[in-house]
Design a protein around this motif. Structure first.
Motif, PDB file in Angstrom:
ATOM      1  N   HIS A  64       0.844  -1.092  -0.056  1.00 44.27           N
ATOM      2  CA  HIS A  64      -0.239  -0.048   0.191  1.00 44.27           C
ATOM      3  C   HIS A  64       0.849   1.310  -0.101  1.00 44.27           C
ATOM      4  CE1 HIS A  64      -3.008   3.013   1.084  1.00 44.27           C
ATOM      5  NE2 HIS A  64      -3.966   1.912   0.764  1.00 44.27           N
ATOM      6  N   PRO A  65       0.679   2.235  -0.970  1.00 44.45           N
ATOM      7  CA  PRO A  65       1.325   3.598  -1.165  1.00 44.45           C
ATOM      8  C   PRO A  65       1.536   4.323   0.167  1.00 44.45           C
ATOM      9  CG  PRO A  65      -0.954   3.656  -2.379  1.00 44.45           C
ATOM     10  CD  PRO A  65      -0.479   2.194  -1.822  1.00 44.45           C
ATOM     11  N   ASN A  66       0.531   4.062   1.063  1.00 43.73           N
ATOM     12  CA  ASN A  66       0.702   4.724   2.468  1.00 43.73           C
ATOM     13  C   ASN A  66       1.368   3.935   3.669  1.00 43.73           C
ATOM     14  OD1 ASN A  66      -2.450   6.064   1.372  1.00 43.73           O
ATOM     15  ND2 ASN A  66      -0.582   7.301   1.291  1.00 43.73           N
ATOM     16  N   ARG A  67       1.723   2.711   3.473  1.00 42.62           N
ATOM     17  CA  ARG A  67       2.108   1.714   4.402  1.00 42.62           C
ATOM     18  C   ARG A  67       3.659   2.565   4.957  1.00 42.62           C
ATOM     19  NH1 ARG A  67       0.648  -3.191   6.063  1.00 42.62           N
ATOM     20  NH2 ARG A  67       2.514  -4.255   7.223  1.00 42.62           N
ATOM     21  N   PRO A  68       3.520   2.411   6.228  1.00 39.44           N
ATOM     22  CA  PRO A  68       4.919   3.055   6.782  1.00 39.44           C
ATOM     23  C   PRO A  68       6.004   2.106   6.508  1.00 39.44           C
ATOM     24  CG  PRO A  68       3.662   2.190   8.707  1.00 39.44           C
ATOM     25  CD  PRO A  68       2.657   2.135   7.110  1.00 39.44           C
ATOM     26  N   HIS A  69       7.291   2.680   6.295  1.00 37.87           N
ATOM     27  CA  HIS A  69       8.460   2.025   5.978  1.00 37.87           C
ATOM     28  C   HIS A  69       9.430   2.322   7.181  1.00 37.87           C
ATOM     29  CE1 HIS A  69       6.919   2.683   1.518  1.00 37.87           C
ATOM     30  NE2 HIS A  69       6.691   1.501   1.952  1.00 37.87           N
ATOM     31  N   THR A  70      10.669   1.515   6.732  1.00 41.30           N
ATOM     32  CA  THR A  70      11.723   1.516   7.955  1.00 41.30           C
ATOM     33  C   THR A  70      12.033   2.934   8.607  1.00 41.30           C
ATOM     34  OG1 THR A  70      12.716  -0.337   6.816  1.00 41.30           O
ATOM     35  CG2 THR A  70      14.089   1.214   8.081  1.00 41.30           C
ATOM     36  N   ALA A 270      -1.476  -1.351   8.703  1.00 40.56           N
ATOM     37  CA  ALA A 270      -0.666  -0.390   9.204  1.00 40.56           C
ATOM     38  C   ALA A 270      -0.646   0.978   8.575  1.00 40.56           C
ATOM     39  CB  ALA A 270       0.525  -1.234   9.109  1.00 40.56           C
ATOM     40  N   HIS A 271      -1.086   1.078   7.459  1.00 36.70           N
ATOM     41  CA  HIS A 271      -1.293   2.353   6.661  1.00 36.70           C
ATOM     42  C   HIS A 271      -2.475   3.293   7.242  1.00 36.70           C
ATOM     43  CE1 HIS A 271      -4.041  -0.278   4.528  1.00 36.70           C
ATOM     44  NE2 HIS A 271      -4.869   0.785   4.230  1.00 36.70           N
ATOM     45  N   THR A 272      -3.480   2.599   8.033  1.00 39.48           N
ATOM     46  CA  THR A 272      -4.581   3.382   8.389  1.00 39.48           C
ATOM     47  C   THR A 272      -4.352   3.833   9.566  1.00 39.48           C
ATOM     48  OG1 THR A 272      -6.044   1.611   7.364  1.00 39.48           O
ATOM     49  CG2 THR A 272      -7.160   2.936   8.924  1.00 39.48           C
ATOM     50  N   PHE A 273      -3.504   3.331  10.593  1.00 36.58           N
ATOM     51  CA  PHE A 273      -3.128   4.098  11.740  1.00 36.58           C
ATOM     52  C   PHE A 273      -1.568   3.812  12.049  1.00 36.58           C
ATOM     53  CE2 PHE A 273      -7.538   2.847  12.352  1.00 36.58           C
ATOM     54  CZ  PHE A 273      -8.317   3.979  12.622  1.00 36.58           C
ATOM     55  N   PRO A 274      -0.841   4.401  11.225  1.00 39.38           N
ATOM     56  CA  PRO A 274       0.655   4.136  11.327  1.00 39.38           C
ATOM     57  C   PRO A 274       1.373   4.560  12.704  1.00 39.38           C
ATOM     58  CG  PRO A 274       0.244   6.264   9.824  1.00 39.38           C
ATOM     59  CD  PRO A 274      -1.281   5.536  10.192  1.00 39.38           C
ATOM     60  N   GLU A 275       0.741   5.522  13.341  1.00 36.64           N
ATOM     61  CA  GLU A 275       1.373   5.715  14.682  1.00 36.64           C
ATOM     62  C   GLU A 275       0.842   4.751  15.681  1.00 36.64           C
ATOM     63  OE1 GLU A 275       0.060   9.772  16.183  1.00 36.64           O
ATOM     64  OE2 GLU A 275       1.182  10.834  14.304  1.00 36.64           O
ATOM     65  N   GLU A 276      -0.197   4.097  15.694  1.00 35.99           N
ATOM     66  CA  GLU A 276      -0.546   3.079  16.606  1.00 35.99           C
ATOM     67  C   GLU A 276       0.207   1.840  16.214  1.00 35.99           C
ATOM     68  OE1 GLU A 276      -4.535   0.468  17.407  1.00 35.99           O
ATOM     69  OE2 GLU A 276      -4.752   2.290  16.397  1.00 35.99           O
ATOM     70  N   MET A 277       0.497   1.669  14.957  1.00 35.20           N
ATOM     71  CA  MET A 277       1.341   0.436  14.484  1.00 35.20           C
ATOM     72  C   MET A 277       2.667   0.587  15.094  1.00 35.20           C
ATOM     73  SD  MET A 277       1.287  -2.382  12.691  1.00 35.20           S
ATOM     74  CE  MET A 277       2.246  -3.093  13.744  1.00 35.20           C
ATOM     75  N   ALA A 278       3.425   1.961  15.025  1.00 37.12           N
ATOM     76  CA  ALA A 278       4.650   2.036  15.503  1.00 37.12           C
ATOM     77  C   ALA A 278       4.633   1.864  17.010  1.00 37.12           C
ATOM     78  CB  ALA A 278       5.283   3.526  15.168  1.00 37.12           C
ATOM     79  N   GLU A 279       3.717   2.150  17.732  1.00 36.89           N
ATOM     80  CA  GLU A 279       3.742   1.873  19.096  1.00 36.89           C
ATOM     81  C   GLU A 279       3.429   0.252  19.416  1.00 36.89           C
ATOM     82  OE1 GLU A 279       4.295   2.398  23.090  1.00 36.89           O
ATOM     83  OE2 GLU A 279       4.185   3.999  21.527  1.00 36.89           O
ATOM     84  N   ILE A 280       2.769  -0.243  18.721  1.00 36.41           N
ATOM     85  CA  ILE A 280       2.604  -1.683  18.915  1.00 36.41           C
ATOM     86  C   ILE A 280       4.114  -2.323  18.756  1.00 36.41           C
ATOM     87  CG2 ILE A 280       1.462  -3.745  17.873  1.00 36.41           C
ATOM     88  CD1 ILE A 280      -0.816  -2.230  17.197  1.00 36.41           C
ATOM     89  N   LEU A 281       4.511  -2.233  17.479  1.00 35.45           N
ATOM     90  CA  LEU A 281       5.865  -2.551  17.207  1.00 35.45           C
ATOM     91  C   LEU A 281       6.979  -2.197  18.213  1.00 35.45           C
ATOM     92  CD1 LEU A 281       7.626  -4.263  14.938  1.00 35.45           C
ATOM     93  CD2 LEU A 281       7.954  -1.808  13.723  1.00 35.45           C
ATOM     94  N   LYS A 282       6.748  -1.169  18.602  1.00 36.47           N
ATOM     95  CA  LYS A 282       8.011  -0.681  19.683  1.00 36.47           C
ATOM     96  C   LYS A 282       7.757  -1.471  20.952  1.00 36.47           C
ATOM     97  CE  LYS A 282       9.511   3.207  22.757  1.00 36.47           C
ATOM     98  NZ  LYS A 282       9.079   4.649  23.102  1.00 36.47           N
ATOM     99  N   GLN A 283       6.549  -1.763  21.535  1.00 37.49           N
ATOM    100  CA  GLN A 283       6.598  -2.742  22.395  1.00 37.49           C
ATOM    101  C   GLN A 283       6.921  -4.148  22.270  1.00 37.49           C
ATOM    102  OE1 GLN A 283       2.358  -2.112  24.032  1.00 37.49           O
ATOM    103  NE2 GLN A 283       2.556   0.092  23.923  1.00 37.49           N
ATOM    104  N   HIS A 284       6.553  -4.547  21.230  1.00 38.54           N
ATOM    105  CA  HIS A 284       7.038  -5.819  20.843  1.00 38.54           C
ATOM    106  C   HIS A 284       8.330  -5.815  20.655  1.00 38.54           C
ATOM    107  CE1 HIS A 284       7.078  -9.686  18.612  1.00 38.54           C
ATOM    108  NE2 HIS A 284       5.643  -9.760  18.875  1.00 38.54           N
ATOM    109  N   ILE A 285       9.033  -4.883  20.266  1.00 42.01           N
ATOM    110  CA  ILE A 285      10.802  -4.887  20.254  1.00 42.01           C
ATOM    111  C   ILE A 285      11.200  -4.943  21.682  1.00 42.01           C
ATOM    112  CG2 ILE A 285      12.643  -3.387  19.601  1.00 42.01           C
ATOM    113  CD1 ILE A 285      11.130  -2.699  17.062  1.00 42.01           C
ATOM    114  N   GLN A 286      10.586  -4.294  22.318  1.00 41.37           N
ATOM    115  CA  GLN A 286      11.129  -3.945  23.827  1.00 41.37           C
ATOM    116  C   GLN A 286      11.072  -5.488  24.550  1.00 41.37           C
ATOM    117  OE1 GLN A 286       8.627  -0.637  24.972  1.00 41.37           O
ATOM    118  NE2 GLN A 286      10.397   0.519  25.159  1.00 41.37           N
TER     119      GLN A 286
END
Length: 325
Positions: A64-70, A270-286
């Protein structure tokens, strides 16, 4: 907002919502009850659409063109990031971003493919398709992490390694194979997350880890559905059929034991709520980091070896073995 073909039922609902909100802001009409009712309908439609996605539809979502990348995730997740450049042999590959990052006091080496988010940046990043120097840069950073004891985080999002002649001339296959060999031996924790597309050697070149996870709407395969269709049917027209046959979704990979888990995405992707996705990923990485840094070097390596030796299935021909003896 960009809507894919199977998301078209949502497009009209969002248009209605925006028009009602515009009417409400322009006058004294109370549109709150109508908006709440429409929001419920949107949520219901999203659940109906995203609860039963096909393999091809998940491939589309991963692109998806709006999907967050690295770079988006690095900016959202980490407190600091210092990018490091070059492989010390040829040049710096812009398709792979890597460097030192800090999150809540913990230092990481972060490496990931970056596709770019507009025409100019996509060309600059070669659409996330790395050359040999990209993998050699990655290995240089991984060895730095090994030397200083930093956990390694790999964010995978690529259509594959660069298939051009110049990449092959500079040793594309050797560079990917060398990364796989060295990553299997590093004495520091390695976490790999497929955040978009995970295609072929382009993905596996930074994909050997103690823990490998896929975001919910991503795919991981030796070949893309289009290329598979082209080889088998001499046409891209069967890409949907190829996607199903390849069994490339996160659910399939988990059932095969090729990944360790699936990271859920917000409803709509992830493209619909990128900030929420980033927070989910952050918690998972931690959480994953906390699990891995407790392990000593010997345990870490033994578990990694055991993880990969258990992959795949094989049968022994007893008659052939007896005859050989």
């Amino acid at each position: 907002m960009v809507f894919l073909e199977f998301e078209k039922p949502l497009e009209s609902l969002y248009e209605q919502r925006d028009k009602i909100a515009e009417v409400g802001s322009a006058g004294d009409i109370d549109v709150e009850p109508m908006l709440k009712k429409l929001e419920k309908k949107i949520t219901k439609t999203q659940k109906e659409i995203y609860s039963n996605l096909s393999g091809w539809q998940k491939v589309q979502l991963s692109r998806h063109p709006n999907r967050p990348h690295t770079l988006y995730y690095i900016d959202q997740i980490f407190d600091e990031f210092i990018e490091l450049h070059g492989d010390r042999y040829y040049k710096d590959d812009k398709a792979i971003v890597g460097g030192l990052a800090r999150m809540d006091g913990q230092t990481y080496i972060v490496i990931g493919q970056e596709k770019g988010d507009n025409t100019k940046s996509r060309q600059f990043r070669n659409f996330g398709m790395a050359n040999p120097e990209g993998y050699r840069k990655s290995l240089r950073l991984m060895k730095m992490a090994d030397k200083f004891g930093f956990p390694i985080l790999c964010l995978i999002d690529t259509m594959g390694a660069n298939p051009g002649i110049e990449a092959e001339e500079r040793g594309q296959a050797e560079a990917i194979a060398r990364n796989m060999y060295e990553m299997a031996r590093l004495k520091t924790p390695i976490m790999c997350y497929i955040i978009g597309e995970g295609a072929s050697g382009g993905a596996i070149g930074i994909g050997i880890g103690d823990r490998v996870f896929m975001l919910e709407n991503t795919w991981y395969s030796v070949i893309s559905p289009e290329s598979c269709s082209q080889i088998l049917w001499r046409s891209w027209d069967h890409k949907e059929q190829a996607a199903e046959a390849l069994k490339l979704t996160a659910d399939h990979m988990k059932s095969f034991g090729l990944i360790d888990g699936i990271v859920p995405e917000p409803l709509g992707g992830a493209h619909t709520f990128p900030e929420e996705m980033a927070e989910i990923l952050k918690q998972h990485i931690q959480k994953t980091t906390e699990e891995l840094i407790k392990l000593d070097h010997g345990t870490l390596l033994n578990q990694r070896i055991e993880k990969y030796t258990q992959m795949g299935e094989y049968k022994t021909d007893k008659k052939a073995t007896a005859k050989a003896k």
